[in-house]
Design an enzyme around this catalytic site. Structure first.
Site, PDB file in Angstrom:
ATOM      1  N   GLN A   7       0.833  -1.199   0.000  1.00  0.00           N
ATOM      2  CA  GLN A   7       0.000   0.000   0.000  1.00  0.00           C
ATOM      3  C   GLN A   7       0.869   1.251   0.000  1.00  0.00           C
ATOM      4  O   GLN A   7       1.938   1.278   0.600  1.00  0.00           O
ATOM      5  CB  GLN A   7      -0.900   0.009   1.231  1.00  0.00           C
ATOM      6  N   GLY A   8       0.361   2.254  -0.673  1.00  0.00           N
ATOM      7  CA  GLY A   8       1.136   3.478  -0.885  1.00  0.00           C
ATOM      8  C   GLY A   8       1.802   3.993   0.378  1.00  0.00           C
ATOM      9  O   GLY A   8       2.974   4.349   0.362  1.00  0.00           O
TER      10      GLY A   8
END
Lengths: 598, 201
Positions: B73-74
């Site tokens: 995830q970012g």
């Protein structure tokens, strides 16, 4: 060259994820939405393609880069939005497509419900006319003439849809139209002009939302998401203005059950506010031009709005203009760009010509170039990507840009301090000292004796004016002023004393301040105490004075007194054959340097 | 002593321990790939998005792998770079059906390759073009071209299409990876920058 190194730096913040120049989707920002249609975390792009404006009107769903599904629409849509209408699991959002006087609800991309706006009252006379023509009591020609009379009386917008249609037809087609339509009941319906959503009771991302609809009949309706009943009906009018305004752009924030604000930018250029419990809107401000697009900041409810006069303006929630920027070209679309990781919400504005600018408040932080003007602009979660910027250009191409994870907008100015400086200067809080006892006493005294203080002030002011006037008269009478305006000799005199003493140089400059006339026959006479000073030229002959030029005259003056005292020297400008001097000045001689005398 | 060590390793008698990093964007299937290598009774039936990272251990051809399953995830991708220094290989999982984010994958790969702890080291990188069963999946050749893998000259790399749910293509990739890691891991061939094996303790 257009691309300065700065622009290159801008470009590096975004990744070009997808470009489809042959998408052939013609749309606007209001007809684009991003939604997790299948509740699988893969956000789809739902866009209403306006096609040619009459044919090929379709609702398209993009899954990533590919077209996932297409649904034909009956009429040109005015708005597409996604919202959660119930609490059922899995949490699948519904798509609302506003088109004409209906709102079509799609669930799982299948038609689910159609909501029609309530029909409006019809003028009884008009109803009667249609009845008569149905029963063939009146001729078609007479019928149309009577309708035309009615139109002049009540206005075109107050007539039924059928009558409106009939009155726009050529005379050749009217008969058949009347024949076909007189059987149907006469209806008058309004159309949806714009649509947005408002969270019902919870602020969560997947919480149930109400639809907020703006209509051509100058109303804002808030619809219940499940039953589709009208929860609120707000008239777009004011107590002080009788005119009705048609909403062009709607924005809502807050919660329906708690407190909400709906801001409508209307076609007449007014910005109107509705809040919970209001049945009428309040005009916040009259905009200088028509609105293009608008967004409300979620933090402070300030309104950022792009106008048709090439400006981007920000208003506080009370309608006070906060700032205004001139845009380099006309704005086409606008969308908010929330960046939670930088705790900022930027505003992306697309401009005519293909430029896209991102603003943080009034500060320009990034520029993106698109090959064509971008008419539809949306930022949000697309597919698995959280920060995707979706653009539809006027020539129908689709561009998707993704914000780099490492991208950091320069939000504190830095590069372009010049543009941010006035803003920053206004932000500085003044260090106001604490109120002292003395200050409070003073304030009390001022408050108690305000009348007396005012009178005293007025009296002193008059006294001062009288003194000034007297001094002025005296100076004029004795010609004791350095500027003479009277008579034929408008003159200006200035004197300068140079040196430390005891020997001084005195420079007298004379200027003829008349427009054209020459002055001649003047002389400068110095009047001084001959025990104190001696002068080599106590009288100077002045040559002809040409208007405008400044003539310097010099003379040496020596302090001859034993004591280190100084005195005054009077300079008199005299004219031949005139007993009174033209003007006079008094020069206070400086105290001469004692060391110089020794 | 040195000769004996070499011989033992060569014949695969001594068990070697390596630490590998599994990276890739969110939803690319990193956890599912590792889940496939686990013993039958350790396998989890439901894969949820990883938060932070997980540590998984598995064995292949007498090489013990300690895999750091990083979250994709970012907001967790910042964590990746802290583990580059300490690993002997990288498995880069790509969702081959996510055409939209190929540009993001390329950007993350560029960041990885330019990182001082990775650049200049002959770290073997295995690319898994995952989700090959999806209808709109890109072929591994297209992925390699899209990511510009031909630019990687100083590292051994390999790309293979895979399906982490069924395990298709994973064996091929891991076999290659094990060979590479073994070569790099041999005392003579070890690059100087790779620190001592943390797992050897």
């Amino acid at each position: 060259m257009m691309s300065s190194p700065r622009n290159l730096e801008y470009e590096q913040l975004w990744l070009n994820a997808h470009t489809d120049t042959r998408a052939a989707v013609y749309t606007f920002s209001s007809c684009i939405t991003l939604a997790d249609l299948n509740a699988d975390g893969d956000f789809k792009l739902v866009v209403a393609d306006l096609g040619t404006g009459s044919t090929n009107v379709k609702l398209k769903v993009y899954k990533g880069t590919s077209l996932h599904s297409e649904t034909a629409l009956l009429d040109v849509p005015t708005g597409v939005t996604s919202f959660y209408m119930d609490l059922n699991e899995p949490r699948m959002p519904a798509i609302a497509v506003a088109s004409g006087s209906n709102i079509y609800i799609y669930k799982n991309m299948r038609p689910y419900f159609k909501f029609s706006l309530p029909s409006m009252d019809i003028n009884p006379l008009e109803k009667d006319l249609w009845m008569q023509v149905r029963d063939e009591q009146i001729e078609h020609g007479v019928f149309i003439e009577l309708l035309n009379n009615l139109r002049a009386e009540i206005g075109f917008s107050q007539m039924s849809t059928q009558s409106q249609h009939l009155l726009t037809l050529d005379s050749s087609n009217t008969s058949s139209f009347v024949q076909q339509n007189c059987k149907f009941p006469v209806k008058r319906q309004t159309v949806v002009t714009c649509m947005t959503t408002l969270k019902k009771a919870l602020a969560e991302e997947t919480a149930v939302s109400c639809l907020v609809v703006g209509t051509e009949s100058s109303e804002i309706l808030v619809l219940d998401p499940e039953a589709f009943t009208i929860l609120e009906k707000i008239k777009l009018s004011d107590e002080d203005s009788t005119t009705l305004a048609v909403p062009a752009v709607l924005s809502a924030c807050g919660l329906h059950a708690v407190e909400f604000r709906i801001v409508a930018a209307c076609r007449d250029g007014s910005l109107r506010l509705a809040r919970r419990g209001w049945t009428e809107t309040k005009t916040l401000v009259q905009l200088p031009a028509q609105p293009v697009a608008m967004t409300i900041s979620p933090d402070n409810a300030s309104i950022t709005i792009a106008l048709m006069n090439q400006t981007l303006q920000c208003y506080s929630k009370k309608g006070k203009l906060q700032w205004m920027i001139n845009l380099p070209a006309a704005a086409c679309a606008l969308c908010p760009v929330p960046l939670p990781h930088q705790s900022a919400t930027l505003v992306a504005v697309s401009l005519n010509g293909g430029l896209l600018q991102l603003y943080n408040g009034r500060q320009l932080v990034d520029v993106i170039k698109a090959p064509q003007s971008v008419s539809g602009l949306v930022f949000g979660r697309f597919g698995q990507e959280e920060n995707a910027l979706i653009m539809f250009t006027v020539d129908g191409s689709l561009l998707v840009k993704i914000l780099k994870r490492t991208a950091h907008f320069n939000l504190n100015g830095g590069g372009n301090t010049a543009s941010v400086a006035p803003g920053a200067a206004q932000q500085i809080k003044l260090q106001i000292p604490k109120k002292t006892r003395l200050f409070l006493d003073q304030t009390m005294r001022e408050r108690d004796n305000c009348v007396m203080m005012h009178r005293t002030f007025q009296r002193d002011l008059f006294q001062l004016r009288v003194d000034v006037a007297r001094a002025c008269v005296k100076a004029l009478q004795s010609c004791n002023n350095p500027v003479s305006l009277e008579g034929a000799e408008p003159l200006k005199l200035s004197a300068q004393v140079l040196g430390l003493g005891p020997l001084f140089k005195m420079v007298i400059s004379l200027q003829n301040i008349s427009a054209s006339s020459m002055i001649q026959g003047l002389g400068i006479l110095f009047h001084f105490d001959d025990k104190m000073y001696s002068m080599d030229k106590p009288f100077i002959n002045v040559p002809l004075l040409v208007p405008g030029l400044e003539y310097p005259f010099e003379t040496m003056i020596r302090n001859i007194s034993e004591l280190a005292l100084s005195d005054q020297v009077r300079v008199l400008v005299v004219k031949d054959g005139q007993s009174q001097p033209v003007l006079a000045a008094i020069i206070n001689m400086p105290v001469c340097d004692l060391l110089g005398m020794v | 002593m040195g000769l004996l060590d070499k011989l033992v390793t060569l014949f695969g008698l001594r068990k070697q321990e390596v630490k590998v990093l599994v990276v890739g964007l969110n939803n690319s299937g990193k956890t599912t790939v590792l889940n496939h290598f686990k013993a039958e009774d350790d396998k989890s039936t439901e894969i949820v998005p990883t938060v932070g990272f997980n540590i998984e251990k598995f064995k292949n051809q007498n090489v013990g792998f300690t895999a750091l399953d990083m979250s994709g995830q970012g907001r967790y991708r910042d964590l990746w770079e802290f583990y580059y220094k300490d690993c002997q290989g990288i498995i880069f999982v790509v969702d081959s059906s996510d055409r939209l984010r190929l540009a993001v994958v390329r950007h993350e790969l560029d960041l990885l390759l330019q990182h001082p702890d990775v650049a200049g080291r002959a770290l073997p990188i295995l690319f898994l073009a995952n989700k090959m069963d999806q209808r709109d999946a890109l072929s591994s050749v297209k992925i390699a071209a899209g990511l510009g893998l031909d630019r990687i000259l100083d590292k051994p790399w390999h790309i293979c299409a895979s399906n982490a749910v069924t395990g298709e293509g994973l064996e091929e990739g891991v076999t290659w990876f094990t060979q590479q890691v073994r070569q790099v891991g041999q005392p003579g061939n070890r690059p100087s920058r790779g620190g001592p094996l943390a797992a050897a303790k």
